[in-house]
Design a protein around this motif. Structure first.
Motif, PDB file in Angstrom:
ATOM      1  N   THR A 592      39.325  27.762 -36.627  1.00 23.87           N
ATOM      2  CA  THR A 592      40.714  27.322 -36.516  1.00 23.87           C
ATOM      3  C   THR A 592      41.024  26.406 -37.696  1.00 23.87           C
ATOM      4  O   THR A 592      40.101  25.808 -38.287  1.00 23.87           O
ATOM      5  CB  THR A 592      40.932  26.562 -35.197  1.00 23.87           C
ATOM      6  OG1 THR A 592      40.034  25.452 -35.157  1.00 23.87           O
ATOM      7  CG2 THR A 592      40.691  27.481 -34.006  1.00 23.87           C
ATOM      8  N   ARG A 626      40.343  22.653 -42.676  1.00 22.16           N
ATOM      9  CA  ARG A 626      39.766  22.555 -41.346  1.00 22.16           C
ATOM     10  C   ARG A 626      39.168  21.177 -41.073  1.00 22.16           C
ATOM     11  O   ARG A 626      39.129  20.735 -39.927  1.00 22.16           O
ATOM     12  CB  ARG A 626      38.690  23.633 -41.176  1.00 22.16           C
ATOM     13  CG  ARG A 626      39.292  25.029 -41.045  1.00 22.16           C
ATOM     14  CD  ARG A 626      38.280  26.129 -41.229  1.00 22.16           C
ATOM     15  NE  ARG A 626      38.894  27.449 -41.011  1.00 22.16           N
ATOM     16  CZ  ARG A 626      38.394  28.585 -41.437  1.00 22.16           C
ATOM     17  NH1 ARG A 626      37.249  28.577 -42.130  1.00 22.16           N
ATOM     18  NH2 ARG A 626      39.011  29.726 -41.186  1.00 22.16           N
ATOM     19  N   LYS A 627      38.699  20.470 -42.116  1.00 27.96           N
ATOM     20  CA  LYS A 627      38.052  19.182 -41.890  1.00 27.96           C
ATOM     21  C   LYS A 627      39.011  18.003 -41.990  1.00 27.96           C
ATOM     22  O   LYS A 627      38.871  17.027 -41.247  1.00 27.96           O
ATOM     23  CB  LYS A 627      36.920  18.980 -42.894  1.00 27.96           C
ATOM     24  CG  LYS A 627      35.694  19.844 -42.628  1.00 27.96           C
ATOM     25  CD  LYS A 627      34.589  19.489 -43.599  1.00 27.96           C
ATOM     26  CE  LYS A 627      33.311  20.276 -43.307  1.00 27.96           C
ATOM     27  NZ  LYS A 627      32.209  19.922 -44.241  1.00 27.96           N
TER      28      LYS A 627
END
Length: 707
Positions: A592, A626-627
């Motif tokens: 995601t 994402r991070k």
């Protein structure tokens, strides 16, 4: 001021008086102040030669001033035809400059010639005015004797200043022994002319320009029929001798060294113009008088300040202006003649002459300036010659030494004391040849609109004149220096790129060696030991052998995974299996948030380096999304045109307020820079962050027979 011993001083041994090492120690008292005039008089009294020079200068100026006053008071019918003559200017300036040079201990021989010649010119000016004054008062006998004084001053002064002074300038010696006959000829010609003027017969009162004839007390009647013709011959010979004396200066100038050339450049120019006025005749009395007064000024410049004034510029522009004036005058003269010949077309002829003069003016000026520069400087002042030398150095010298070679050529071509070329690059490289001095001239170096460095020029050197900073020469040299500076920058960038590639290659080899040695090496060693132990226990302990084989199977799976990771580190296998678009889509489906992939253009035959760089940039961009982004969606765009554009955009929180440069961001920029591309990371217009990398692609090869 007076000086007297100090009272109450003690010796080193304790007795009164003055110490031995400070005998005649004095104190200054204010009871007798000294004046500068007193010091000057004392200095003159100590040097009889200086006193004689100053006396000659004062006497010359006094006689000239008195002569001018007497001229003003003359009745109109007794006034000379020319209100002023060169002798007046010579009497006022030459002795003063000669005394000044003697005071500075400069050029004693030529300084004495200036003093003596100027004094005789002053005698001529005074005697002429006094002669007309006595003649106007009716004392014709005194006027006749004053005429002899006038003739003597004119003849001796002309010989000293017009013949001897140019021959002995600037060092007080003849150019060579071959010029001694000219000195002897000058003595004979001037002596003959002086004798003929002393013995000339009284002129006819009908053609005499003044009311009464001034008698000659030394007339020789039997020479009367030949006197006029002989005087005309000697006058012509005097003009010839003056021209030859000027030729001696010109020859001395051409054969002299750089230092002597600079010294005599001003006198050459001054005497050349003076001889031109002399040959032009009495009609140029005003210009000749003014110019005669400027000759000593030129001599002072040549002796004391010749380094500070650009005589070459004066001479060059004077010759160019004279050539232009002569050419335009000829054109207008031809137009005027054509207008007179063709009746009714004089206006058209003038218009045609004006148009023709305007058309040829600029090319003629350029041609004359180039010709004069070539005559004065040789190839040193020719921009084309300098450009050819620079082009040859750039073509023949290797890039590592081209900068120093070009700087040396520029220094020699401009004849300056030093040249430095500074290249704008990391570390600001600079190459210097010679000495720049405290305030060098700075010239920017621009290559196709990009500043690449600057050129620093020192002051003019001793081998050229003060106009060494010639704009045309600098303009001719700057493009070549800028090309070399740009080449040096490119060479440095290439070297740094090679170093980065070599470093990256060695680091990758180190990583592979470490992974192979520490991982695969130990695993294979353990597997070999497990096989040996299984063989030993296969018959005696089958269960133990079976357990060892199961462990060996697990070890082989681990080795296979490590090999897969090594291969993946060299090049992602998905690129070979799925292509760039498929590999990026596979990345987008791994986690995601939701990521959409958009493609444009043919992505099937990309170069391997561009394909890997695009994949890694997209991978690192997705990792950051994402991070760190906190985004709900993202879009990856792959567009191929003349370049490959990789764009990763999200709708997250955007860039942090403070500066941040992580390893991932730096890695993306370096991958793009390795291919000569760019990578920009900035805030998206509607919120979030956008990463856009532009990777250049090589041009498609041209296939023969196809358009």
């Amino acid at each position: 001021m007076s000086l007297r011993p100090r009272e109450g001083s003690r010796t080193l041994d304790g007795t009164g008086g003055v110490p031995r090492r400070v005998v005649d120690a004095v104190t200054v008292t204010e009871d007798a102040p000294a004046w500068p005039a007193t010091s000057l008089v004392r200095g003159l009294l100590r040097s009889p030669l200086r006193l004689a020079a100053v006396t000659m200068a004062v006497l010359s100026v006094g006689l000239t001033v008195v002569g001018l006053v007497l001229r003003v008071d003359l009745p109109p019918e007794w006034r000379p035809e020319q209100p002023a003559t060169p002798d007046l200017a010579a009497g006022l300036t030459f002795p003063v400059v000669g005394a000044f040079l003697l005071a500075h201990r400069a050029r004693p021989a030529t300084a004495w010639l200036m003093c003596a010649g100027g004094l005789m010119c002053a005698v001529n000016a005074f005697s002429e005015a006094a002669m007309f004054t006595f003649a106007a008062a009716g004392d014709m006998e005194s006027a006749g004797y004053l005429r002899l004084s006038m003739v003597t001053g004119k003849g001796v002064g002309g010989f000293l200043l017009a013949i001897l002074f140019p021959l002995y300038s600037p060092d007080g010696r003849l150019p060579s022994r071959r010029w001694r006959p000219l000195v002897a000829a000058g003595v004979v010609v001037f002596s003959t002319n002086l004798f003929l003027n002393f013995t000339r017969p009284d002129p006819d009162p009908a053609i005499y320009p003044w009311p009464r004839v001034i008698p000659n007390p030394l007339v020789v009647d039997f020479l009367a029929p030949y006197n006029m013709a002989a005087r005309e011959v000697t006058a012509s010979l005097v003009s010839v001798l003056a021209v030859l004396a000027l030729v001696s200066i010109v020859l001395r100038f051409r054969r002299a060294g750089p230092e002597l050339r600079r010294q005599i450049a001003w006198p050459v120019f001054a005497f050349a113009v003076y001889v031109a006025f002399l040959l032009a005749g009495p009609r140029w009395w005003l210009a000749g008088t003014i110019w005669t007064g400027l000759i000593p000024v030129a001599i002072v410049f040549s002796v004391l300040r010749y380094r500070l004034y650009g005589i070459d510029t004066v001479v060059s522009r004077a010759f160019v202006a004279a050539g232009l004036i002569a050419a335009v005058s000829v054109i207008y003269a031809v137009g005027a003649v054509a207008g007179l010949a063709l009746s009714g077309y004089d206006r058209i002829g003038g218009l045609v002459a004006a148009l023709l003069a305007g058309v040829i003016f600029h090319p003629l000026r350029h041609r004359l300036r180039s010709l004069v520069d070539r005559l004065m400087y040789g190839t040193q002042g020719d921009p084309q010659a300098l450009a050819a030398r620079l082009a040859r150095e750039v073509r023949e010298t290797e890039p590592a030494n081209a900068l120093a070679a070009v700087a040396s050529v520029v220094k020699d071509g401009l004849s300056v004391t030093g040249v430095a070329v500074e290249v704008y690059e990391p570390g600001s490289r600079q190459v210097q040849v010679g000495l720049l001095g405290p305030a060098p001239r700075q010239v920017p170096l621009v290559w196709h609109g990009e500043p690449v460095g600057r050129l620093l020029l020192g002051s003019p050197g001793p081998r050229r004149f003060a106009a060494a900073h010639n704009g045309r020469l600098i303009a001719a040299a700057v493009p070549y220096v800028a090309d070399v500076a740009h080449a040096v920058r490119m060479t440095a960038d290439l070297q740094r790129s090679r170093e980065r590639i070599l470093t990256a290659r060695e680091e990758e080899r180190r990583r592979l060696r470490r992974d192979l040695h520490d991982g695969l090496g130990h695993a294979l060693t353990d597997m070999a030991m497990s096989i040996n132990m299984a063989r030993i226990s296969l018959r005696t302990a089958p269960a133990s052998a079976d357990r060892l084989l199961l462990e060996l199977r697990g070890g082989m799976d681990a080795v296979s995974e490590e090999i897969r990771e090594l291969v993946y580190g060299l090049r992602p296998p998905t690129l070979d299996e799925l292509g760039l678009a498929g590999a990026v889509r596979a990345l987008a489906q791994e986690g995601t948030p939701r990521v959409a992939v958009e493609t444009e253009g043919d992505l099937s035959d990309l170069p391997a380096a561009a394909e890997v760089a695009a994949y890694r940039i997209a991978q690192e961009g997705l990792t950051n999304v994402r991070k760190h982004a906190g985004a709900s969606s993202a879009v990856i765009s792959l567009r191929r045109g003349e370049s490959l554009v990789v764009r990763v955009q999200d709708d997250g929180g955007g860039l942090p307020s403070g500066p941040r440069s992580g390893i991932g961001l730096l890695s993306m920029r370096e991958r793009a820079a390795e291919l000569g591309g760019t990578c920009v990371i900035e805030a998206a217009p509607g919120g979030g962050t956008v990463v856009e990398a532009v990777l250049p692609l090589p041009a498609a090869p041209v296939v023969a027979g196809r358009l």
